[in-house]
Design an enzyme around this catalytic site. Structure first.
Site, short mmCIF file in Angstrom:
data_model
loop_
_atom_site.label_atom_id
_atom_site.label_comp_id
_atom_site.label_asym_id
_atom_site.label_seq_id
_atom_site.Cartn_x
_atom_site.Cartn_y
_atom_site.Cartn_z
N GLU A 1 0.83 -1.22 0.00
CA GLU A 1 0.00 0.00 0.00
C GLU A 1 0.86 1.26 0.00
O GLU A 1 1.63 1.48 0.94
CB GLU A 1 -0.89 0.02 1.25
CG GLU A 1 -1.78 1.25 1.32
CD GLU A 1 -2.49 1.42 2.65
OE1 GLU A 1 -1.92 1.05 3.70
OE2 GLU A 1 -3.61 1.95 2.65
N ASP B 1 -5.44 2.89 -1.51
CA ASP B 1 -6.14 3.72 -0.52
C ASP B 1 -6.34 5.10 -1.15
O ASP B 1 -5.36 5.84 -1.38
CB ASP B 1 -5.30 3.78 0.76
CG ASP B 1 -6.00 4.50 1.90
OD1 ASP B 1 -6.71 5.50 1.62
OD2 ASP B 1 -5.83 4.07 3.05
N GLN C 1 -9.33 1.35 -0.14
CA GLN C 1 -9.71 1.96 1.14
C GLN C 1 -10.10 3.41 0.88
O GLN C 1 -9.63 4.02 -0.08
CB GLN C 1 -8.57 1.87 2.16
CG GLN C 1 -8.34 0.44 2.64
CD GLN C 1 -7.16 0.31 3.57
OE1 GLN C 1 -6.14 0.98 3.39
NE2 GLN C 1 -7.27 -0.56 4.57
N GLU D 1 -11.73 3.13 6.04
CA GLU D 1 -10.62 3.35 6.96
C GLU D 1 -10.55 4.84 7.29
O GLU D 1 -9.65 5.55 6.84
CB GLU D 1 -9.32 2.85 6.31
CG GLU D 1 -8.18 2.77 7.31
CD GLU D 1 -6.86 2.35 6.67
OE1 GLU D 1 -6.09 1.68 7.34
OE2 GLU D 1 -6.61 2.70 5.51
#
Ligand SMILES: O=C(O)C(=O)[C@H](O)CO
Ligand SMILES: [Mg+2]
Length: 267
Positions: free
Chosen positions: A143, A178, A206, A246
């Site tokens: 990530e 993300d 995310q 998140e």
């Protein structure tokens, strides 16, 4: 709408960790993710998942000494054995929780080292982790994270992550995209979803509002549009993954603080 997973490290923090499963299920979530399961016995976590009809879709490998500032081991010279032990431990939990994927946190660039110097070691570590995970029937993810939230984090950009995934060349190594970090570091988020989701190399999304990392309907990103883009591209390429929520609820760790902020999902 995409399928949303509640991140139990950030949502429902007004409750003890093991009680957050019930709260997420009561709000309509069918899946959960969180940073670390290791303070709890796998059987206790598996029971919560079963009792509340939830899928476990993601968690992280042990990150090293978190209290001392470590944020992953994958890029750290001299820590190869610790990294493999961390992957082995995560895979044991993944088996117990029937979790299909784990996130391998890259770590911080050590003082005096450069990202270019560390890249071969990172690639070797990822290759070994992907092999271990393949034997266990799991995916491993990397990530990109912005350096305002985690100064010195090794991996920051989507293009870097996809180049690394290509260099490793393991079919079960993918990118955890993300959108909060993506917007902060590079922007042009919708185009990047289109560009990367079609490669089959995005394992998980995310989301959070930018810049506050609160609910997705607060801030500069217009998530209803991005959800449509994910749905459209997912339908074209057959992607069936999850979108992890998140974010830190804006009202904080107060009773109802998470549930009251879920209007964006109900809409
Ligand atoms: O910080 C993030 O965005 C993450 O997803 C990681 O799991 C951090 O540990
Ligand atoms: Mg994230």
């Amino acid at each position: 709408m995409p399928r949303f997973a509640a991140n139990l490290s950030m949502l429902y923090t007004e409750l003890p960790f093991l009680d957050r499963f019930a709260a997420a299920a009561a709000d309509g979530f069918e899946a959960v993710e969180y940073l670390f399961p290791y303070e709890h016995a796998p059987a206790d976590l598996a029971a919560r998942l079963r009792d509340h009809g939830l899928e476990q879709v993601l968690f992280n490998t042990p990150p090293g000494d978190w209290a001392a500032g470590e944020r992953g081991l994958a890029c750290l010279p001299g820590r190869e054995t610790d990294f493999r032990d961390a992957v082995a431990k995560a895979l044991d939990y993944a088996q117990a929780l029937d979790c299909p994927r784990i996130h391998l946190m890259a770590g911080l660039v050590p003082e005096g080292r450069t990202r270019d110097e560390l890249r071969p070691l990172y690639i070797d570590n990822l290759r070994r982790a992907a092999e271990m995970a393949a034997q266990a029937g799991r995916e491993v993810l990397i990530e990109p994270i912005n350096t305002r939230d985690i100064p010195g984090f090794f991996l920051n950009r989507q293009d870097e992550a996809h180049a690394i995934v290509q260099a490793v060349g393991a079919p079960n190594l993918k990118v955890q995209m993300d959108l909060y970090h993506c917007q902060i570091v590079e922007g042009d988020v919708a185009t990047k979803i289109r560009q990367y989701l079609t490669t089959g190399r995005v394992g998980h999304f995310q989301i959070a509002g930018v810049p506050g990392r609160h609910e997705p309907d607060v801030g500069e990103l217009h998530y209803p549009y991005l959800f449509d883009v994910i749905d459209e591209v997912a339908a074209q390429c057959g992607w069936q993954g999850w979108v992890g929520c998140e974010y830190r609820p804006a009202r904080g760790a107060v009773p109802g603080g998470t549930s009251d902020g879920l209007g964006w999902m109900r809409r």
